[in-house]
Design an enzyme around this catalytic site. Sequence first.
Site, PDB file in Angstrom:
ATOM      1  N   LYS A 155       3.139   3.098  -1.772  1.00  0.00           N
ATOM      2  CA  LYS A 155       2.776   1.903  -1.007  1.00  0.00           C
ATOM      3  C   LYS A 155       3.995   1.428  -0.216  1.00  0.00           C
ATOM      4  O   LYS A 155       5.094   1.353  -0.750  1.00  0.00           O
ATOM      5  CB  LYS A 155       2.310   0.807  -1.965  1.00  0.00           C
ATOM      6  CG  LYS A 155       1.718  -0.387  -1.260  1.00  0.00           C
ATOM      7  CD  LYS A 155       1.039  -1.327  -2.239  1.00  0.00           C
ATOM      8  CE  LYS A 155       0.493  -2.564  -1.554  1.00  0.00           C
ATOM      9  NZ  LYS A 155      -0.542  -2.270  -0.551  1.00  0.00           N
TER      10      LYS A 155
ATOM     11  N   HIS B 170       1.785  -1.344  -7.987  1.00  0.00           N
ATOM     12  CA  HIS B 170       1.105  -0.264  -7.273  1.00  0.00           C
ATOM     13  C   HIS B 170       1.897   1.032  -7.399  1.00  0.00           C
ATOM     14  O   HIS B 170       3.074   1.021  -7.753  1.00  0.00           O
ATOM     15  CB  HIS B 170       0.956  -0.620  -5.791  1.00  0.00           C
ATOM     16  CG  HIS B 170      -0.111  -1.633  -5.525  1.00  0.00           C
ATOM     17  ND1 HIS B 170       0.094  -2.988  -5.667  1.00  0.00           N
ATOM     18  CD2 HIS B 170      -1.414  -1.485  -5.146  1.00  0.00           C
ATOM     19  CE1 HIS B 170      -1.031  -3.634  -5.383  1.00  0.00           C
ATOM     20  NE2 HIS B 170      -1.962  -2.752  -5.060  1.00  0.00           N
TER      21      HIS B 170
END
Lengths: 266, 266, 266, 266
Positions: free
Chosen positions: C159, C155
């Site tokens: 995050k 990601h």
Amino acid sequence: MEKTKIILAGPRGKMGSEALRLIQHTEHFELVACLDRKYAGMKVKDLEGLPPFDVEIFTNPQEVFQHMHADVLIDLTSPEVGYTHAKLALENGIRPVVGTTGFTVEQLEELEQLSKEKGLGVVIAPNFAVGAVLMMQFAKWAAKYFPDVEIIEKHHDQKLDAPSGTAVKTAELIKEVREQKVQGHPNEKETIDGARGANFDGMRIHSVRLPGLIAHQEVIFGGTGESLTIKHDSYHRQSFMNGVKLAVEQVQKVNAFVYGLENLLE
Amino acid sequence: MEKTKIILAGPRGKMGSEALRLIQHTEHFELVACLDRKYAGMKVKDLEGLPPFDVEIFTNPQEVFQHMHADVLIDLTSPEVGYTHAKLALENGIRPVVGTTGFTVEQLEELEQLSKEKGLGVVIAPNFAVGAVLMMQFAKWAAKYFPDVEIIEKHHDQKLDAPSGTAVKTAELIKEVREQKVQGHPNEKETIDGARGANFDGMRIHSVRLPGLIAHQEVIFGGTGESLTIKHDSYHRQSFMNGVKLAVEQVQKVNAFVYGLENLLE
Amino acid sequence: MEKTKIILAGPRGKMGSEALRLIQHTEHFELVACLDRKYAGMKVKDLEGLPPFDVEIFTNPQEVFQHMHADVLIDLTSPEVGYTHAKLALENGIRPVVGTTGFTVEQLEELEQLSKEKGLGVVIAPNFAVGAVLMMQFAKWAAKYFPDVEIIEKHHDQKLDAPSGTAVKTAELIKEVREQKVQGHPNEKETIDGARGANFDGMRIHSVRLPGLIAHQEVIFGGTGESLTIKHDSYHRQSFMNGVKLAVEQVQKVNAFVYGLENLLE
Amino acid sequence: MEKTKIILAGPRGKMGSEALRLIQHTEHFELVACLDRKYAGMKVKDLEGLPPFDVEIFTNPQEVFQHMHADVLIDLTSPEVGYTHAKLALENGIRPVVGTTGFTVEQLEELEQLSKEKGLGVVIAPNFAVGAVLMMQFAKWAAKYFPDVEIIEKHHDQKLDAPSGTAVKTAELIKEVREQKVQGHPNEKETIDGARGANFDGMRIHSVRLPGLIAHQEVIFGGTGESLTIKHDSYHRQSFMNGVKLAVEQVQKVNAFVYGLENLLE
């Protein structure tokens, strides 16, 4: 083209037997002798599992280097023996190509000195896999422009250590040029320990171990709106032979001491 | 550190508006004026969708280059306009950074000459995506050692041409250094036409088109027992801004004409 | 084909506005009303950034469900509100499609009971991304035959939590069917902590965080001499709309309570 | 657990010798005899390169099936011989597991009939690689929801035909469920012939051939904002043994005729 006359030390090892096959399939290479701990006086073709070379095996390095006319020594034995072989080869006018990670700094300096005195090329390489060496060089280059980088290395599940030596070596090379930073969000949290992998100077390394896999590594760089990935897959130890071939060809052109295959890959 | 004073030409285009955001978020960059076809006398902040710069818009290049004190012109307009802007900027002591593939050889030579006379840096770049440019450079390097190579490029299914311009450019760069050869088995057969992809000088290029995808390319090299892959994923046009930033920084250090971002990536 | 008449709750949210675009571009879907916390009596087209639907906005759910003739409610609001909406919709003969992870067991049971009484379909889905849901189902299937599995999720670096919710959910599904085992060599050693990732019931999960990335996951299974990989790349939240569309179509065919998109993917 | 008594036909072939190693390393499998064209009366351990089983070799199938008590026949010979073996085995109460693509429809029907009469399980499998079979099943499933799909298969450059048999088989399975459509932009243009790959019912298949590679396939599905990829890597023919093991275990539980490993993978 004149053929390169080669003495091979360590013909019965995994790497050595691949080197025999390399010589067998390379038109401009010629095997003139082998150097082994055993089997003095026998021929390579007498040993089971090796290519049918009608070439003599010696156990005395002094003897083989003095009496056989050769251009290059390929040494795929052990660090201790390899060092002695390389020195003797140089003293007898033969250029050594040695695959090892085990030489001490003193040994390397001594070989460099001897190379200078004799004006003869030497190649010492910890890693002969051209693909892996290029991967590391590309990674080092890219890290100048993309300081955010993670490494994923994948190996079969019989491997004991994590991360792999190649992954750590790659991270060390990247560290030399990368703007120092801690990656990820400052407040990121592992809800299960280890999720974010090994922390090496702020970079992250992840080690996957699964049956079936061989030896694989990805270096992933992320920047705004893009990512750049350099990936090496090693399927067979034959891959090391690309580097041995290159080293044998180059050691005859350079008259200098070369440590690391990367210095032959311009 | 002193801030770099920038004039931006083309602020309302897709690339131009990203460049505004780049300047907005880069501490050592300062926007002093914009150059546009319309809206003379208005402020950037008056235009919908653009960052709230309290900076004036000019439509007359001569005027803005003479009256605004600036270090660098970023030109993200069209080839015709870009050429005129770059010339005028140089004549007024401002270093141009131009993103275009459309300049003629004559235009490039003229700008190079002017750069020499003035002793001022110029950067003309057909591609500002640092990741894509590095991918191409790595591919060119690897091809010296791995003459067997295939390219897979993947784009969204609204793309009209196949292969992509980047794939062809990559293949051209590889061709410069690759030992010429026809890849694959001499007797290989396509049981369905096109399976083996586009043939570019013996290499193969494959174009995947699927909804959802953005812009992706892999260059895969195969050698005995190993493969080496260089992959670039472009998720957003913001990625071009890494290269614009680099060019603005470098154009002030070099006093020469530079064509292609790769020449700034040592 | 008759068009499906839809009431959308939550039109101004990120998901809600995508749902408006879905309805706009789906021939057999028709928007009849919106349900919002604000803007009673206004039209969708009056709100900035939304598609120009000439359709009224209501703030009173009771009112909209009783007075507007509709087949399906798409609810993309919050768990609390979504539950009330779903219940009222069912009571008024409208089939609800709700995207949420937040319902309690009691709420789910109550909706199931009401669905049975009314003989009306209901779809409650924690995840509307068809690709992600299929990835998890495939992983669960493959794990029966390949108990050695690792998950790599990647990601963007904003995050906060690692591993991702999808990775943990995938591991939970795998755990239901996988022969329990601790993977890797019994004597494997981490020379840097965390290299082998997060340990979830003997499986390993690795979380990569880099700028540029969006949301990606690979589930890799290894067996003797082979590996099988299932990979999902999410580039844009539009991807959830495939699942919303499927749910709207299916909720009219089933007369039952369905929890989880996977139960609509036979 | 009682051991499964196995007769192996074809012990000296590439697949047969792997099957010997499988039996050797599987606790609940026991080799009771081998069936070969030659070497009647010799022992397996007498043949070079095979595991040291103290088990007799027969050349007469009738004799071995009648006189040796066995549960399962593993047949890894040729289609003609395999058919005869399978029939004789069934008549003698032994359940056959046969790896072949070469049986005629009549032969399959006859074996099915015999299986029914005897109430004995039979497994005939064109492909024993569990990973490859799962990849195809997942692809068939995903294609219902993602009609846009391309296949990339990669093999070593000694392979003659493109696309591979597995790629075509995968496309055929997808075709059974995929909403028929021509992919890509209606006006897309190949500036070099073949760039868009082989056209199979509107899907595209791309065949990469490079030295070093073994056998790899990716099936890529694209939908709005997302992509889903199923990838199989085959590194060694040992991978087929996972399927052989499964088939031997299952053929004792089912009392029916099974064609294709996929029917054992629920």
